[in-house]
Design a protein around this motif. Structure first.
Motif, short mmCIF file in Angstrom:
data_model
loop_
_atom_site.label_atom_id
_atom_site.label_comp_id
_atom_site.label_asym_id
_atom_site.label_seq_id
_atom_site.Cartn_x
_atom_site.Cartn_y
_atom_site.Cartn_z
N ALA A 156 48.28 37.84 54.04
CA ALA A 156 49.22 38.66 53.28
C ALA A 156 48.78 38.86 51.84
O ALA A 156 49.45 39.57 51.08
CB ALA A 156 50.61 38.01 53.31
N LEU A 157 47.66 38.25 51.44
CA LEU A 157 47.18 38.33 50.07
C LEU A 157 45.97 39.25 49.98
O LEU A 157 45.30 39.52 50.98
CB LEU A 157 46.79 36.94 49.57
N PRO A 158 45.66 39.74 48.77
CA PRO A 158 44.42 40.51 48.59
C PRO A 158 43.22 39.64 48.94
O PRO A 158 43.27 38.41 48.85
CB PRO A 158 44.44 40.85 47.09
N SER A 159 42.13 40.27 49.32
CA SER A 159 40.91 39.54 49.64
C SER A 159 40.34 38.91 48.37
O SER A 159 40.65 39.35 47.26
CB SER A 159 39.88 40.48 50.26
N PRO A 160 39.49 37.89 48.51
CA PRO A 160 38.85 37.32 47.32
C PRO A 160 38.10 38.37 46.50
O PRO A 160 38.08 38.30 45.27
CB PRO A 160 37.89 36.28 47.91
N GLU A 161 37.48 39.33 47.16
CA GLU A 161 36.76 40.39 46.46
C GLU A 161 37.72 41.24 45.62
O GLU A 161 37.42 41.60 44.48
CB GLU A 161 36.00 41.28 47.44
N GLN A 162 38.88 41.56 46.21
CA GLN A 162 39.88 42.32 45.46
C GLN A 162 40.42 41.52 44.28
O GLN A 162 40.67 42.06 43.21
CB GLN A 162 41.03 42.73 46.39
N MET A 189 38.82 33.14 29.09
CA MET A 189 38.60 34.15 30.13
C MET A 189 37.88 35.36 29.54
O MET A 189 36.95 35.90 30.14
CB MET A 189 39.95 34.55 30.73
N ARG A 190 38.32 35.77 28.37
CA ARG A 190 37.69 36.91 27.71
C ARG A 190 36.23 36.66 27.42
O ARG A 190 35.37 37.51 27.65
CB ARG A 190 38.44 37.22 26.41
N SER A 191 35.92 35.47 26.90
CA SER A 191 34.54 35.17 26.50
C SER A 191 33.59 35.19 27.70
O SER A 191 32.41 35.53 27.55
CB SER A 191 34.47 33.81 25.81
N LEU A 192 34.10 34.85 28.87
CA LEU A 192 33.25 34.84 30.06
C LEU A 192 33.18 36.20 30.75
O LEU A 192 32.10 36.65 31.15
CB LEU A 192 33.77 33.79 31.05
N LEU A 193 34.32 36.84 30.90
CA LEU A 193 34.41 38.01 31.78
C LEU A 193 34.53 39.35 31.07
O LEU A 193 34.56 40.39 31.73
CB LEU A 193 35.60 37.85 32.75
N LEU A 238 38.59 40.82 36.70
CA LEU A 238 37.76 41.49 35.70
C LEU A 238 38.56 42.52 34.92
O LEU A 238 38.42 42.64 33.69
CB LEU A 238 36.56 42.16 36.38
N ALA A 239 39.42 43.26 35.62
CA ALA A 239 40.26 44.25 34.95
C ALA A 239 41.23 43.57 33.98
O ALA A 239 41.46 44.05 32.86
CB ALA A 239 41.03 45.08 35.98
N ALA A 240 41.79 42.44 34.39
CA ALA A 240 42.70 41.69 33.52
C ALA A 240 41.95 41.19 32.29
O ALA A 240 42.49 41.20 31.17
CB ALA A 240 43.32 40.52 34.29
N ALA A 241 40.71 40.74 32.48
CA ALA A 241 39.91 40.26 31.34
C ALA A 241 39.67 41.38 30.33
O ALA A 241 39.70 41.15 29.11
CB ALA A 241 38.58 39.70 31.84
N LYS A 242 39.47 42.59 30.81
CA LYS A 242 39.28 43.73 29.91
C LYS A 242 40.57 44.03 29.13
O LYS A 242 40.52 44.34 27.93
CB LYS A 242 38.86 44.97 30.71
#
Length: 202
Positions: A77-83, A142-146, A89-93
């Motif tokens: 019922a959850l998004p895949s690990p890839e998703q 998170m920002r510094s890494l991604l 990555l989008a959240a990090a941006k």
């Protein structure tokens, strides 16, 4: 899972394996199921029970098989690990943008004050699944890494994606769910997971 449901499924399992257990053994197993599956809704627990029953070869391993089947159903019922990786990555941006706003003083207008920029960065971070938040710790880390402007997406996939995938693989399904609301401070300590009575489902 209600107490009636776990007793019903335990009886089905004993009948299936043609087991005749002592009262002490039944009590011990009931406690084990209570501790490990008490928060699982009846419908998921029952579907997982029959999936585990069909695959289990050794009765002593049944609880582990049942837990694995529950996790498989919950993960479906959850998004895949890839998703999840793409969303992270989008959240990090987005966090990068808000922290940049805060670094610049956020003095353009009241809506973009330093405090509000920081608050929005934390809002984005706190909306991520628990397993992701635990992996990175805070928005700045998170920002510094991604969200490094010196690192391409392909490099991030090569360097940071493996650790992300490993964390997702190890995390319980509950820790991979998106929080319904941002974490809030509560008074007192929440009770440990328990099997409920017949009128409630954990």
């Amino acid at each position: 899972m209600t107490l009636e449901k776990v007793k019903e499924l335990m009886q089905t399992r004993m009948d299936y394996f043609e087991q005749h257990l002592s009262d002490e053994t039944i009590t011990a197993q009931l406690k084990a199921y209570t501790a490990n599956l008490g928060t699982v809704p009846d419908d998921i627990a029952e579907a997982a029970f029959y999936a585990a029953l069909g695959n289990c070869r050794y009765p002593k391993q049944f609880l582990a098989d049942w837990q694995e089947a529950v996790r498989d159903i919950q993960l479906d019922a959850l998004p895949s690990p890839e998703q999840m990786w793409v969303s992270t990555l989008a959240a990090a941006k987005r966090i990068d943008s808000e922290l940049e706003c805060a670094r610049n003083g956020g003095n353009l207008d009241e809506e973009n004050s330093r405090e509000k920029c920081l608050a929005r960065a934390w809002d984005v971070f706190n909306a991520l699944p628990e397993a992701v938040r635990k992996l990175y710790g805070n928005p700045s880390a998170m920002r510094s890494l991604l969200a490094s402007r010196d690192t391409s997406v392909s490099e991030m996939n090569r360097i940071y994606r493996p650790a992300f995938m490993q964390a997702i693989k190890k995390a319980p399904a509950k820790a991979l769910q998106t929080p319904k609301t941002a974490p809030q401070l509560t008074q007192g300590t929440q009770p440990a997971a328990q099997i409920s009575d017949s009128s409630k489902s954990a």
